[in-house]
Scaffold this motif. Structure first.
Motif, PDB file in Angstrom:
ATOM      1  N   LEU A   1       3.497  29.241  13.371  1.00  0.00           N
ATOM      2  CA  LEU A   1       4.068  28.383  12.338  1.00  0.00           C
ATOM      3  C   LEU A   1       5.217  29.081  11.615  1.00  0.00           C
ATOM      4  O   LEU A   1       6.250  28.465  11.319  1.00  0.00           O
TER       5      LEU A   1
ATOM      6  N   LYS B   1      -5.474  22.143  14.419  1.00  0.00           N
ATOM      7  CA  LYS B   1      -4.781  22.911  13.389  1.00  0.00           C
ATOM      8  C   LYS B   1      -5.181  22.441  11.995  1.00  0.00           C
ATOM      9  O   LYS B   1      -5.369  23.253  11.080  1.00  0.00           O
TER      10      LYS B   1
ATOM     11  N   ILE C   1       1.891  21.768   8.559  1.00  0.00           N
ATOM     12  CA  ILE C   1       0.833  21.168   9.373  1.00  0.00           C
ATOM     13  C   ILE C   1       0.594  19.707   9.018  1.00  0.00           C
ATOM     14  O   ILE C   1       0.377  18.863   9.889  1.00  0.00           O
TER      15      ILE C   1
ATOM     16  N   PHE D   1      -6.866  32.903  11.274  1.00  0.00           N
ATOM     17  CA  PHE D   1      -5.897  31.807  11.161  1.00  0.00           C
ATOM     18  C   PHE D   1      -4.476  32.298  11.432  1.00  0.00           C
ATOM     19  O   PHE D   1      -3.710  31.660  12.166  1.00  0.00           O
TER      20      PHE D   1
ATOM     21  N   VAL E   1      -2.796  30.671  14.553  1.00  0.00           N
ATOM     22  CA  VAL E   1      -1.953  29.539  14.149  1.00  0.00           C
ATOM     23  C   VAL E   1      -0.756  29.982  13.314  1.00  0.00           C
ATOM     24  O   VAL E   1       0.372  29.526  13.523  1.00  0.00           O
TER      25      VAL E   1
END
Length: 461
Positions: A67, A20, A130, A59, A63
């Motif tokens: 998130l 990540k 992150i 992204f 990810v």
């Protein structure tokens, strides 16, 4: 209130960088390479897709969505800038609908800019979530510093004529009035001016962090480039930002500010008189001064230095008087041109007000204020020298950015500025990440108590 659990996880945890974090590094790096991959037609709109467009999409799909779903504590908490960020995102989406009502022809370009702008804003959240260890903090920090240094180096040698402009001819024609050295950033000179202002703060931070003079000398070279490039580019926005930057630096530490200023002045003087470049450099600077400053004074008097902005500022009250509903509705996101005849208000605060109405301005002001408070709180709770210096200098840089907001849309979705908002939000999210981890760790230990106020958190250690 005990933060030992937080510190044991943050400072002494030996987590690997991880996929990540690497992906985040690639995303941030892509923000520094704005060259178009090609020109494609979408209906009647000519669209220049860029590398960062594709990386953003990948992204978010791989990810980002996860998130966002897991960021519930960050969204709801009053402690973080994310609360104001959420409201700004909501208002921007509503603003796009308002754009459709006022001028449907603006919907397509406004939609593209909305997607990019929201993506840049989310980067601040992604980075904060992150970056959860000291090692990851240093890694992402170096990613940002190195990318700025690369841009400064490319632009510096472009200015001296050793490297050509990397932008396509049609983009250079669009900004032919000031064909400035901009490396691979936006062809608009303001973008690189603001990036160099941030770079100056980070380079000065590295100068303070390094203890050996060889490393300090290398950093001073980067400091030189970050000062010279905006001068070569002829950006007046940088000069106003520097005034705020210097003021913030001296307010934080007057003695250190004076010492570093003296070192930079001496180093620049040595550069001019020791490397036999004074003829080339001064000739380039004089040409840019004549183009951007003296020619305007000769033609319009000293009013020429600000008349382009003044014309727009004077037009705004007239527009509000003609359309009083704009105080509530705004013109719609990226639809200012439909009312004032210009692509932007050339003032970030007026831009927020015009596009999103009075509520949008209040939310934007709240976001700016909360970011400053979060940076101060984060500086107070960190223990390592590296993080504290980086965070303190980011606070100084952000004060400088506020100065640039008075004459430009620094933290907004203007097409001329491209990824600037994403670059700024990545650095902000990085520097606030220790504070976020500290508050979350404290809450887990005291689940039945209310979230600690900023004042208490900042004094905990």
């Amino acid at each position: 209130m005990n933060g030992d659990r937080f510190y044991s996880q943050w400072y002494y945890g030996k987590k690997k960088i991880g996929p990540k974090v690497w992906f985040l590094a690639v995303l941030i790096t892509s923000f520094f390479y704005c060259l178009p991959l090609g020109r494609y037609s979408v209906g009647i709109i000519l669209t220049d897709f860029r590398l960062f467009d594709f990386i953003i999409v990948i992204f978010i799909l791989t990810v980002g969505i996860n998130l966002i779903v897991r960021a519930d504590p960050a969204w709801k908490s009053r402690a973080f800038f994310t609360r104001q960020l959420r409201w700004l995102i909501i208002l921007v989406i509503i603003g796009l609908m308002v754009t459709a009502l006022y001028n449907f022809n603006r919907v397509l370009p406004a939609s593209i800019r909305t997607f990019r702008f929201l993506s840049y804003l989310y980067v601040g959240l992604f980075t904060m979530l992150i970056v959860d260890t000291h090692e990851r903090f240093k890694f992402i920090c170096w990613i940002i510093v190195v990318n700025i240094a690369v841009q400064a180096t490319i632009a510096f040698f472009q200015a001296l004529g050793f490297l050509p402009s990397l932008w396509p001819e049609y983009w250079r024609l669009m900004y032919a009035e000031n064909d400035a050295p901009v490396a691979t950033l936006s062809p608009h000179h303001k973008h690189i001016g603001v990036v160099m202002l941030v770079g100056l703060a980070l380079f000065l931070a590295m100068f303070k962090i390094y203890r050996n003079w060889f490393s300090k000398g290398v950093v001073l070279l980067a400091v030189l480039f970050s000062i010279m490039v905006p001068l070569f580019s002829g950006t007046r926005t940088f000069l106003l930002g520097m005034a705020f930057f210097i003021l913030a630096y001296f307010l934080r530490n007057p003695q250190e500010g004076a010492f570093l200023t003296a070192i930079v002045i001496v180093f620049i003087a040595l550069f001019f008189y020791s490397f036999n470049l004074q003829g080339v450099v001064t000739e380039k600077l004089e040409a840019k001064y004549n183009q951007r400053i003296q020619s305007r004074i000769d033609k319009f008097g000293y009013e020429g230095l600000y008349r382009d902005r003044l014309f727009i500022y004077e037009r705004i009250p007239e527009v509000i008087a003609e359309h009083p509903q704009l105080v509530l509705t705004g013109t719609g996101f990226q639809n200012v041109i439909s009312f004032i005849g210009a692509n932007g208000a050339h003032n970030n605060f007026l831009e927020a007000f015009l596009e999103l109405g009075l509520l949008g301005l209040l939310v934007f002001l709240g976001l700016i204020t909360k970011i400053l408070k979060n940076l101060r709180a984060s500086s107070r709770i960190v223990r390592t020298r590296f993080e504290k210096i980086i965070i303190d200098h980011t606070w100084i840089a952000f004060v400088g950015l506020i100065g640039t907001m008075l004459v430009g849309e620094t933290l907004w979705g203007q097409p001329a500025m491209f990824t600037l908002t994403g670059q700024i939000m990545a650095l902000i999210g990085l520097c606030i990440s220790p504070y976020y981890r500290f508050v979350v760790s404290t809450r887990r230990k005291h689940k039945k108590t209310a979230p600690p106020p900023l004042e208490l958190v900042s004094q905990a250690h």
